[in-house]
Write an enzyme that holds these catalytic residues in place. Sequence first.
Site, mmCIF file in Angstrom:
data_model
loop_
_atom_site.group_PDB
_atom_site.id
_atom_site.type_symbol
_atom_site.label_atom_id
_atom_site.label_comp_id
_atom_site.label_asym_id
_atom_site.label_seq_id
_atom_site.Cartn_x
_atom_site.Cartn_y
_atom_site.Cartn_z
ATOM 1 C CD GLU A 156 -34.317 12.359 42.602
ATOM 2 O OE1 GLU A 156 -35.006 11.385 42.930
ATOM 3 O OE2 GLU A 156 -33.395 12.291 41.775
ATOM 4 C CE LYS A 194 -31.710 10.746 44.345
ATOM 5 N NZ LYS A 194 -31.801 9.303 44.307
HETATM 6 C C1 5MM Z 1 -32.525 5.193 39.692
HETATM 7 O O1 5MM Z 1 -33.107 6.087 38.761
HETATM 8 C C2 5MM Z 1 -34.259 6.810 39.204
HETATM 9 C C3 5MM Z 1 -35.180 7.078 38.075
HETATM 10 O O2 5MM Z 1 -35.732 5.962 37.572
HETATM 11 P P1 5MM Z 1 -36.931 6.134 36.500
HETATM 12 O O3 5MM Z 1 -36.525 7.254 35.582
HETATM 13 O O4 5MM Z 1 -36.922 4.830 35.834
HETATM 14 O O5 5MM Z 1 -38.143 6.419 37.269
HETATM 15 C C4 5MM Z 1 -33.907 8.227 39.638
HETATM 16 O O6 5MM Z 1 -34.993 8.851 40.250
HETATM 17 C C5 5MM Z 1 -32.787 8.259 40.564
HETATM 18 O O7 5MM Z 1 -33.204 7.845 41.832
HETATM 19 C C6 5MM Z 1 -32.214 9.660 40.692
HETATM 20 O O8 5MM Z 1 -32.379 10.442 39.548
HETATM 21 C C7 5MM Z 1 -30.741 9.574 40.970
HETATM 22 O O9 5MM Z 1 -30.150 8.722 40.027
HETATM 23 P P2 5MM Z 1 -28.768 9.131 39.422
HETATM 24 O O10 5MM Z 1 -28.465 8.031 38.440
HETATM 25 O O11 5MM Z 1 -28.965 10.469 38.773
HETATM 26 O O12 5MM Z 1 -27.808 9.188 40.593
#
Ligand code: 5MM
Length: 335
Positions: free
Chosen positions: A175, A217
């Site tokens: 990601e 991702k």
């Molecule tokens: C679910 O949020 C994840 C990040 O958590 P932390 O900042 O607490 O580590 C994040 O990695 C998430 O998996 C991705 O950014 C995708 O989330 P969004 O909300 O952008 O779809």
Amino acid sequence: MSELNTIALKILEKGKGILAADESTGTMTKRLEDVNVPSTPDNRLLFRETLFSASCMSECIGGVILYDETIKQESSKKDKIPKLILEMGSLPGIKVDTGAKILAGSTNEKITEGLDGLRERLKEYYKLGAKFTKWRGVYNISENYPSKLSIQSNAHALARYSALVQENNMVPIVEPEVLMDGEHSAKDCFEKTSEVIKKCFEELILHKVDLKGIILKPNMILAGNKSKDKISNKEVAELTLKCLKNSVPTEVPGIAFLSGGQSEIESTENLNLISKINDTNFIISYSYGRALQQSALKFWSKDIRNIEGTQKVFNHRAKMNTLAAQGNWSKDLEI
Ligand code: 5MM
């Protein structure tokens, strides 16, 4: 077909996507406090178990990314959470990075940490039932950023992480998130995201990662949230697909977008448009955190014992995104 490729394809089969429920305790606390629910281990578990036992898990959610706390918790039926997810017809995964810290040698940029001791932690997660993992690198766009240093060092970490994960028989989700925050144009986002993704693959190949056994991702190509440059959803879809075609090797089986701060409907609509014009062999789907959970969390916060009502809201969002992953969503399906 390799075992890792089979897992990656299973996660994304038939329009299924990924539920990113891997918020660290700090982030989850913020999410809960925003809706006036105290952030206790029990409340974090209750909300997450409510989602993980919803009916959409079997038809829409191919994988769930967990946080370290959750993978070790027990459900109300005294089962480990990975067992519950498997029984619901989905696959458990785990976030293995330990967060983004200030990057030495740069200002305002971050490097994701967690490589020390990772091999041992991976063995433990595998035993706990994880089939895949996630590591997120973050990049911001401004006049001088992302710097070469940030692009190079995050790509290196993503590649070392991926190689270790495959060594331990799990599928790494890679990601690289170029953030939406800022005044930049969609063109800037296109150029920077392309550079970031290309560098990631250069490093993944150098580290001998099997590209058929990963899921990418990425962010969609959007104008910054403070930009004057507004582009249509159709342009978002075209630029996003163009960027991926230019920068992702064809061996990669699937691409599951993050939502990145877009609203629920916007992220579904953009995914739908990308899927509609997808003329590649990549499976296109979603790996959303906020865009899958926001409405459900808001609903749940009004009565945290209303499991059924919360699941109805979550089922709807998951269904909409699974339709969008197949290019079959339309606005009139929203309630
Ligand atoms: C679910 O949020 C994840 C990040 O958590 P932390 O900042 O607490 O580590 C994040 O990695 C998430 O998996 C991705 O950014 C995708 O989330 P969004 O909300 O952008 O779809």
